[in-house]
Design an enzyme around this catalytic site. Structure first.
Site, PDB file in Angstrom:
ATOM      1  N   LYS A 282       0.855  -1.183   0.000  1.00  0.00           N
ATOM      2  CA  LYS A 282       0.000   0.000   0.000  1.00  0.00           C
ATOM      3  C   LYS A 282       0.900   1.244   0.000  1.00  0.00           C
ATOM      4  CE  LYS A 282      -4.416   1.275   1.994  1.00  0.00           C
ATOM      5  NZ  LYS A 282      -5.552   0.907   2.820  1.00  0.00           N
ATOM      6  N   GLU A 367     -19.816  -5.075  10.052  1.00  0.00           N
ATOM      7  CA  GLU A 367     -20.792  -4.293  10.803  1.00  0.00           C
ATOM      8  C   GLU A 367     -21.843  -5.174  11.464  1.00  0.00           C
ATOM      9  OE1 GLU A 367     -19.741  -3.556   7.692  1.00  0.00           O
ATOM     10  OE2 GLU A 367     -18.743  -1.612   7.970  1.00  0.00           O
ATOM     11  N   ARG A 395     -25.713  -1.731   6.898  1.00  0.00           N
ATOM     12  CA  ARG A 395     -25.357  -3.143   6.755  1.00  0.00           C
ATOM     13  C   ARG A 395     -25.921  -4.022   7.876  1.00  0.00           C
ATOM     14  NH1 ARG A 395     -20.569  -4.719   3.477  1.00  0.00           N
ATOM     15  NH2 ARG A 395     -21.322  -3.877   1.517  1.00  0.00           N
TER      16      ARG A 395
HETATM   17  C1  LIG Z   1     -19.077  -1.742   4.559  1.00  0.00           C
HETATM   18  C2  LIG Z   1     -17.890  -0.836   4.644  1.00  0.00           C
HETATM   19  N1  LIG Z   1     -17.317  -0.603   5.837  1.00  0.00           N
HETATM   20  C3  LIG Z   1     -16.249   0.220   5.919  1.00  0.00           C
HETATM   21  C4  LIG Z   1     -15.735   0.802   4.796  1.00  0.00           C
HETATM   22  C5  LIG Z   1     -14.591   1.800   4.909  1.00  0.00           C
HETATM   23  N2  LIG Z   1     -13.377   1.338   4.221  1.00  0.00           N
HETATM   24  C6  LIG Z   1     -12.999   1.830   3.029  1.00  0.00           C
HETATM   25  S1  LIG Z   1     -11.588   1.182   2.472  1.00  0.00           S
HETATM   26  C7  LIG Z   1     -11.430   0.203   3.830  1.00  0.00           C
HETATM   27  C8  LIG Z   1     -10.255  -0.710   3.972  1.00  0.00           C
HETATM   28  C9  LIG Z   1     -10.234  -1.725   2.893  1.00  0.00           C
HETATM   29  O1  LIG Z   1      -9.094  -2.520   3.015  1.00  0.00           O
HETATM   30  P1  LIG Z   1      -8.674  -3.449   1.805  1.00  0.00           P
HETATM   31  O2  LIG Z   1      -9.869  -4.128   1.251  1.00  0.00           O
HETATM   32  O3  LIG Z   1      -7.576  -4.318   2.267  1.00  0.00           O
HETATM   33  O4  LIG Z   1      -8.171  -2.444   0.713  1.00  0.00           O
HETATM   34  P2  LIG Z   1      -6.842  -1.554   0.731  1.00  0.00           P
HETATM   35  O5  LIG Z   1      -7.294  -0.171   1.082  1.00  0.00           O
HETATM   36  O6  LIG Z   1      -5.898  -2.103   1.734  1.00  0.00           O
HETATM   37  O7  LIG Z   1      -6.314  -1.656  -0.648  1.00  0.00           O
HETATM   38  C10 LIG Z   1     -12.489   0.421   4.719  1.00  0.00           C
HETATM   39  C11 LIG Z   1     -12.631  -0.229   6.023  1.00  0.00           C
HETATM   40  C12 LIG Z   1     -16.379   0.543   3.576  1.00  0.00           C
HETATM   41  N3  LIG Z   1     -15.983   1.099   2.426  1.00  0.00           N
HETATM   42  N4  LIG Z   1     -17.437  -0.291   3.529  1.00  0.00           N
END
Ligand SMILES: Cc1ncc(C[n+]2csc(CCOP(=O)(O)OP(=O)(O)O)c2C)c(N)n1
Length: 637
Positions: A282, A367, A395
């Site tokens: 990342k 959630e 959710r």
């Molecule tokens: C249902 C939901 N909960 C929380 C989020 C907030 N959120 C956006 S990106 C993220 C992290 C995602 O991590 P990953 O899938 O590993 O992707 P990366 O950013 O590491 O590439 C979160 C928790 C969301 N988009 N949707």
């Protein structure tokens, strides 16, 4: 040999252009794309570190797959800026997240290359499976590819989809983009499992091995067989995914374009369910983001030479008010437990995590689980506080009703980002919670009009022996001083803020300041309603008897919201007032500035004023000030 002195990116106006490049040119393209991304996000703000990690993957996917005919389904969409840049939107990147500009996520209306709209997590495998099954029914050869992060793999929905896919006779490629990060460090057993796959001798060995196999043996059936023998005989990587009915391939280096190309080309020719595990970093390629990917997850515009400023912990955002309240309450009540579904920083839990780590729980992007986990704690006499964005609470609706409210369990909800959220747009708008919360028995629901009231409402919710919610907006409030005391409010009591004539404006939460500004112009009464449930029905009755016009204002959809609740009271009393309900209309509000969104919905001071003056004749608005022309610019929004 490709001419590396000629820029490539400005020739790429569609994936077809990319596909016309030589494989050997793609490394240069990746460097240019990464450069463009950093430059672009540094001027617009938005999501940065995730996209920096997907540059090579995006290039390889569009090179190998026949997009848009083949479907790429990016999970969440925050890592898909490179995809936007390569799919004809490069010149529009300057408009990202602005009004009428590009969305910060994916949208089917924005581009034919965005196969599936996204913003919320962990939907990609389900959607890609649905597309794959539809293709099979139609007899179409097109491929479906889900690209999902290891953070998104913490959500139950991803496993529901894998479970279903494993039983379906479908072709599906799932690519796990494993960077070991959610927004902050990823957590949980799945994270540990993936880390074990990547650890030590195994990962190093496979990386070396995969390169030699992939370059020497393009025939994937043979490759897969040898691969599997190698794996299963030695370390059983990806066994979990194999058991779920997928062919597990990897882990491979997600920044190595030749390896990605060879692997994807092989996989494209295979049928069935395939699970490709890639490893990325990342923030890759921009040192500050590599060093602090969490801080660079979502950024405001920044000077790239200096980097982003660490987010201030002293700005009195509502999130910060909540974070302080949480720590103060945890200090005096050892029963308090703080729960976040993967939003530690965004929800203001870093203080609790540092000061009371035993009572801090990041449960992953889960959630539904977060709520039922809180319910279990409450059964045992703990006092759980679930910190959650309004949009993500959607959710967990059944968990709220069935697991918490039905059992009248003592859970406090700190609901952040309630209302319109500006640049994040419709996917993240928290505009439904008043409607979906107020119909649930046993709940109390509050909306603060300022920072101090937010703190008092949190205490009120915490002391209430049942499910209680405080919903507060993104960002800062009017800026009132916050007392240090933990002082509750009387439940279900509104407060008159201004005495006027003929018109009473009943304001809910964030709209109070705008209502007061509008009221000055027409000498209206203004009530800070504070509680959406229980409503102060005595106050409503009094206001209806003393005024000809009742106006309700809220930052929630009109349908079923706080205004609807007031209407129910007035209808039952057969009141004959003129009623004006001001709220978000029955449409999704796109990204833009928050003030602009409020104006679009008529919820700023000018909008409130003109709605009232349009609806009422001058006899009602008899004050001379009431002649203020509609649309007059008032400062408050
Ligand atoms: C249902 C939901 N909960 C929380 C989020 C907030 N959120 C956006 S990106 C993220 C992290 C995602 O991590 P990953 O899938 O590993 O992707 P990366 O950013 O590491 O590439 C979160 C928790 C969301 N988009 N949707």
């Amino acid at each position: 040999m490709p001419n590396s002195t000629q820029p490539l990116l400005n020739r790429i106006n569609s994936p077809a252009d990319l596909r016309s490049l030589e494989d050997a040119e793609l490394t240069q393209l990746a460097a240019e794309l990464r450069e463009f991304l950093i430059e672009s996000v540094s001027s617009t703000g938005g999501h940065l570190s995730a996209g920096l990690g997907t540059v090579e993957l995006t290039i390889a996917l569009h090179k190998v797959f026949n997009t848009p005919e083949d479907r790429l389904v990016w999970d969440i969409g925050h890592q898909a800026y490179p995809h936007k840049i390569l799919t004809g939107r490069r010149d529009a990147m300057h408009s990202l997240r602005r009004q009428d500009g590009l969305s910060g996520f994916l949208s089917r209306t924005e581009s034919e290359y965005d196969s599936f709209g996204a913003g919320h997590s962990s939907t990609s495998v389900s959607a890609a499976l649905g597309m794959s099954v539809a293709a099979a029914i139609e007899g179409k050869e097109r491929k479906s590819v889900a690209i999902i992060g290891d953070g998104a793999m913490t959500a139950g929905m991803a496993y529901e989809a894998l479970n279903n896919a494993g039983d379906a006779d479908s072709d599906l490629l799932v690519i796990l983009n494993d960077n070991k990060m959610s927004i902050s460090g990823n957590r949980g057993a799945m994270h540990n499992y993936l880390a074990r796959i990547l650890s030590g001798r195994f990962y190093t060995g496979v990386r070396k091995h995969s390169k030699s196999i992939l370059t020497r043996s393009p025939r994937l059936s043979r490759y897969v067989r040898r691969w599997e023998e190698h794996m299963k005989g030695m370390f059983l990587p990806g066994t979990l995914f194999e058991e779920l009915g997928f062919n597990y391939i990897g882990p491979i280096d997600g920044h190595d374009i030749p390896v990605l190309l060879t692997t994807l080309r092989n996989l494209r020719n295979l049928k069935g369910r395939l699970f490709l595990h890639i490893v990325t970093q990342k923030g890759k390629g921009y040192r500050p983001a590599e060093q602090d990917p969490c801080n660079y997850h979502g950024v405001t515009p920044f000077n790239r030479a200096v980097g982003v400023q660490k987010k201030s912990t002293y700005s009195q955002t509502y999130t910060q008010i909540f974070g302080d309240w949480l720590c103060d309450t945890a200090a005096v009540d050892e029963k308090l437990a703080g729960i976040t579904p993967a939003m530690c920083e965004g929800s203001g839990l870093t203080g609790l995590a540092e000061k009371f780590p035993q009572r801090y729980f990041d449960v992953g992007i889960a959630e539904q689980h977060a709520l039922t986990f809180a319910a279990g704690m409450a059964c045992e006499g703990m006092k759980p506080v679930v910190a959650i964005y309004s949009t993500f609470l959607q959710r967990a609706y059944d968990q709220l009703i069935h697991d918490i409210a039905l059992q009248n369990l003592d859970v406090t909800f700190a609901i952040d980002r309630a209302g319109l959220v500006g640049a994040d747009g419709a996917t993240h708008a928290g505009v439904f919670d008043l409607s979906f919360l107020r119909c649930i028995p046993n709940m109390i629901v509050m909306a603060p009009a300022d920072e101090n009231e937010c703190r008092r409402m949190l205490t009120t919710a915490y002391q209430y022996a049942g499910p209680a919610a405080v919903r507060y907006p993104r960002g800062t409030g009017p800026g009132v001083e916050v007392a240090t005391a933990l002082d509750p409010l009387p439940v279900g009591r509104a407060e008159i803020c201004r005495h006027g004539r003929q018109v009473a404006i009943l304001a809910f939460g964030s709209r109070l300041a705008a209502a007061l500004a509008a009221a000055e112009e027409i000498d209206a009464t203004v009530v800070n309603m504070r509680f959406v449930k229980p409503l102060d029905t005595d106050m409503i009755t009094t206001m209806a008897s003393e005024h000809r016009v009742i106006v309700t204002v809220e930052e929630n959809v009109l349908q079923g919201g706080a205004g609807s609740a007031v209407n129910e009271v007035l209808l039952q009393q057969a009141a004959d007032n003129r009623i004006i309900n001001l709220a978000i209309p029955d449409t999704f509000i796109n990204h833009g500035g928050h003030a602009q969104q409020l104006a679009e919905c008529g919820l700023d001071a000018a909008g409130i004023l003109s709605a009232i003056t349009d609806a009422c004749d001058d006899n009602i608005l008899s004050s001379p000030a009431a002649k203020t022309p509609p649309g007059k610019q008032l400062k408050i929004h």
